[in-house]
Scaffold this motif. Structure first.
Motif, PDB file in Angstrom:
ATOM      1  N   GLY A 138      24.331   1.224  -5.877  1.00 54.70           N
ATOM      2  CA  GLY A 138      25.610   1.726  -6.355  1.00 54.70           C
ATOM      3  C   GLY A 138      25.718   3.233  -6.265  1.00 54.70           C
ATOM      4  O   GLY A 138      26.316   3.878  -7.134  1.00 54.70           O
ATOM      5  N   GLY A 139      25.115   3.819  -5.229  1.00 56.76           N
ATOM      6  CA  GLY A 139      25.146   5.267  -5.076  1.00 56.76           C
ATOM      7  C   GLY A 139      24.105   5.994  -5.905  1.00 56.76           C
ATOM      8  O   GLY A 139      24.009   7.223  -5.870  1.00 56.76           O
ATOM      9  N   ARG A 140      23.315   5.243  -6.641  1.00 58.53           N
ATOM     10  CA  ARG A 140      22.269   5.828  -7.480  1.00 58.53           C
ATOM     11  C   ARG A 140      20.922   5.693  -6.768  1.00 58.53           C
ATOM     12  O   ARG A 140      20.601   4.645  -6.229  1.00 58.53           O
ATOM     13  CB  ARG A 140      22.231   5.080  -8.809  1.00 58.53           C
ATOM     14  N   SER A 141      20.119   6.743  -6.757  1.00 60.96           N
ATOM     15  CA  SER A 141      18.815   6.721  -6.109  1.00 60.96           C
ATOM     16  C   SER A 141      17.763   6.154  -7.068  1.00 60.96           C
ATOM     17  O   SER A 141      17.589   6.669  -8.176  1.00 60.96           O
ATOM     18  CB  SER A 141      18.428   8.138  -5.677  1.00 60.96           C
ATOM     19  N   ILE A 142      17.094   5.096  -6.633  1.00 58.53           N
ATOM     20  CA  ILE A 142      16.033   4.467  -7.431  1.00 58.53           C
ATOM     21  C   ILE A 142      14.698   4.787  -6.760  1.00 58.53           C
ATOM     22  O   ILE A 142      14.461   4.398  -5.624  1.00 58.53           O
ATOM     23  CB  ILE A 142      16.205   2.934  -7.493  1.00 58.53           C
ATOM     24  N   PHE A 143      13.831   5.499  -7.473  1.00 61.19           N
ATOM     25  CA  PHE A 143      12.505   5.862  -6.967  1.00 61.19           C
ATOM     26  C   PHE A 143      11.502   4.938  -7.643  1.00 61.19           C
ATOM     27  O   PHE A 143      11.287   5.003  -8.852  1.00 61.19           O
ATOM     28  CB  PHE A 143      12.205   7.329  -7.303  1.00 61.19           C
ATOM     29  N   LEU A 144      10.880   4.052  -6.849  1.00 59.38           N
ATOM     30  CA  LEU A 144       9.896   3.099  -7.371  1.00 59.38           C
ATOM     31  C   LEU A 144       8.495   3.610  -7.100  1.00 59.38           C
ATOM     32  O   LEU A 144       8.167   3.998  -5.979  1.00 59.38           O
ATOM     33  CB  LEU A 144      10.025   1.746  -6.671  1.00 59.38           C
ATOM     34  N   SER A 145       7.672   3.615  -8.114  1.00 61.58           N
ATOM     35  CA  SER A 145       6.267   3.980  -7.950  1.00 61.58           C
ATOM     36  C   SER A 145       5.482   3.352  -9.091  1.00 61.58           C
ATOM     37  O   SER A 145       6.042   3.106 -10.167  1.00 61.58           O
ATOM     38  CB  SER A 145       6.106   5.503  -7.963  1.00 61.58           C
ATOM     39  N   HIS A 146       4.211   3.113  -8.855  1.00 62.25           N
ATOM     40  CA  HIS A 146       3.415   2.502  -9.922  1.00 62.25           C
ATOM     41  C   HIS A 146       3.329   3.422 -11.139  1.00 62.25           C
ATOM     42  O   HIS A 146       3.432   2.976 -12.280  1.00 62.25           O
ATOM     43  CB  HIS A 146       2.012   2.154  -9.419  1.00 62.25           C
ATOM     44  N   GLY A 147       3.125   4.708 -10.891  1.00 64.36           N
ATOM     45  CA  GLY A 147       3.061   5.657 -12.000  1.00 64.36           C
ATOM     46  C   GLY A 147       1.786   6.466 -12.050  1.00 64.36           C
ATOM     47  O   GLY A 147       1.663   7.382 -12.864  1.00 64.36           O
ATOM     48  N   MET A 151       0.788  -1.234   0.000  1.00 65.67           N
ATOM     49  CA  MET A 151       0.000   0.000   0.000  1.00 65.67           C
ATOM     50  C   MET A 151       0.825   1.293   0.000  1.00 65.67           C
ATOM     51  O   MET A 151       0.274   2.382   0.119  1.00 65.67           O
ATOM     52  CB  MET A 151      -0.954  -0.005   1.197  1.00 65.67           C
ATOM     53  N   ALA A 152       2.131   1.212  -0.153  1.00 70.54           N
ATOM     54  CA  ALA A 152       2.955   2.420  -0.208  1.00 70.54           C
ATOM     55  C   ALA A 152       2.942   2.993  -1.625  1.00 70.54           C
ATOM     56  O   ALA A 152       3.039   2.250  -2.606  1.00 70.54           O
ATOM     57  CB  ALA A 152       4.390   2.111   0.208  1.00 70.54           C
ATOM     58  N   ASP A 153       2.839   4.316  -1.727  1.00 74.49           N
ATOM     59  CA  ASP A 153       2.820   4.960  -3.044  1.00 74.49           C
ATOM     60  C   ASP A 153       4.189   4.974  -3.710  1.00 74.49           C
ATOM     61  O   ASP A 153       4.289   5.133  -4.928  1.00 74.49           O
ATOM     62  CB  ASP A 153       2.307   6.396  -2.936  1.00 74.49           C
ATOM     63  N   TYR A 154       5.244   4.834  -2.902  1.00 76.48           N
ATOM     64  CA  TYR A 154       6.584   4.792  -3.483  1.00 76.48           C
ATOM     65  C   TYR A 154       7.528   4.073  -2.529  1.00 76.48           C
ATOM     66  O   TYR A 154       7.230   3.866  -1.361  1.00 76.48           O
ATOM     67  CB  TYR A 154       7.111   6.195  -3.792  1.00 76.48           C
ATOM     68  N   ALA A 155       8.671   3.708  -3.055  1.00 82.56           N
ATOM     69  CA  ALA A 155       9.764   3.153  -2.252  1.00 82.56           C
ATOM     70  C   ALA A 155      11.064   3.694  -2.829  1.00 82.56           C
ATOM     71  O   ALA A 155      11.128   4.064  -4.012  1.00 82.56           O
ATOM     72  CB  ALA A 155       9.748   1.628  -2.300  1.00 82.56           C
TER      73      ALA A 155
END
Length: 199
Positions: free
Chosen positions: A111-120, A102-106
């Motif tokens: 490797g020092g890179r920010s990954i923003f996960l979201s359904h869209g 139920m989270a809108d993002y994670a």
């Protein structure tokens, strides 16, 4: 000089690989097929980008629509799944799934890179918080495979979408993605490379 422990830890981190899938929409047929691929590989975790059980009012029923079967396949993998909420997820879905959905993002650091996960459907590649060059926006929702480098607000970022496991659109094949520190590759369920971008 690094210790053997730190050297092996470094090698492990450099080999981190995430299995990325989205938009199962309750298809037991395609969920089984994609999980067979997952089990045959060596992955850190499954990144599940939403729309897990319900087909949604805008979609046709996928092949072998059986949400209860999908639940049985996913729950044993609860410790291996990092999921975000799709627009088809509801509170009842969380009641039957043993991992948070139920989270809108994670957020992930790879490797020092920010990954923003979201359904869209809440955040998209034009609205996610872009902090620095090389950040990644990883989404599902559109059912279209995307692997591209883009620019916004004077910075470059990567826009990624594995496509849909069960209901691909615009003539695309059923697909999933593999994310590493160095690249994102989209594969068909038969193992052919569909798209790829290097970081």
């Amino acid at each position: 000089m690094p210790s053997m422990y730190s050297d092996s830890l470094h090698r492990r981190r450099c080999k981190m690989k995430y299995f990325v899938m989205s938009d199962l929409h309750g298809s037991s047929y395609y969920t089984k097929k994609v999980l067979d691929v997952y089990r045959a590989g060596d992955y850190e975790k499954i990144l599940l980008l939403g729309d897990v059980l319900y087909h949604g009012p805008r979609n046709d029923l996928p092949k072998d629509y059986a949400p209860k079967e999908v639940i049985k396949m996913l729950n044993p993998l609860k410790d291996e799944i990092l999921a975000v909420r799709g627009n088809c997820e509801a509170e009842v879905d969380q009641m039957v799934l043993d991992f948070p959905v139920m989270a809108d993002y994670a957020l992930l650091d790879l490797g020092g890179r920010s990954i923003f996960l979201s359904h869209g459907h809440v955040y998209n590649h034009e609205s996610f918080p872009l902090r620095k060059n090389g950040d990644v926006f990883l989404q599902g929702h559109t059912h279209l495979p995307v692997a591209e480098k883009k620019e916004r607000d004077g910075k470059f970022y990567y826009h990624l979408n594995p496509g849909s496991v069960s209901l691909p659109k615009e003539g695309n094949p059923n697909s999933y993605g593999v994310l590493t520190e160095k690249c994102f590759t989209i594969y068909t369920l038969d193992g052919e490379v569909l798209k790829e971008v290097e970081f």
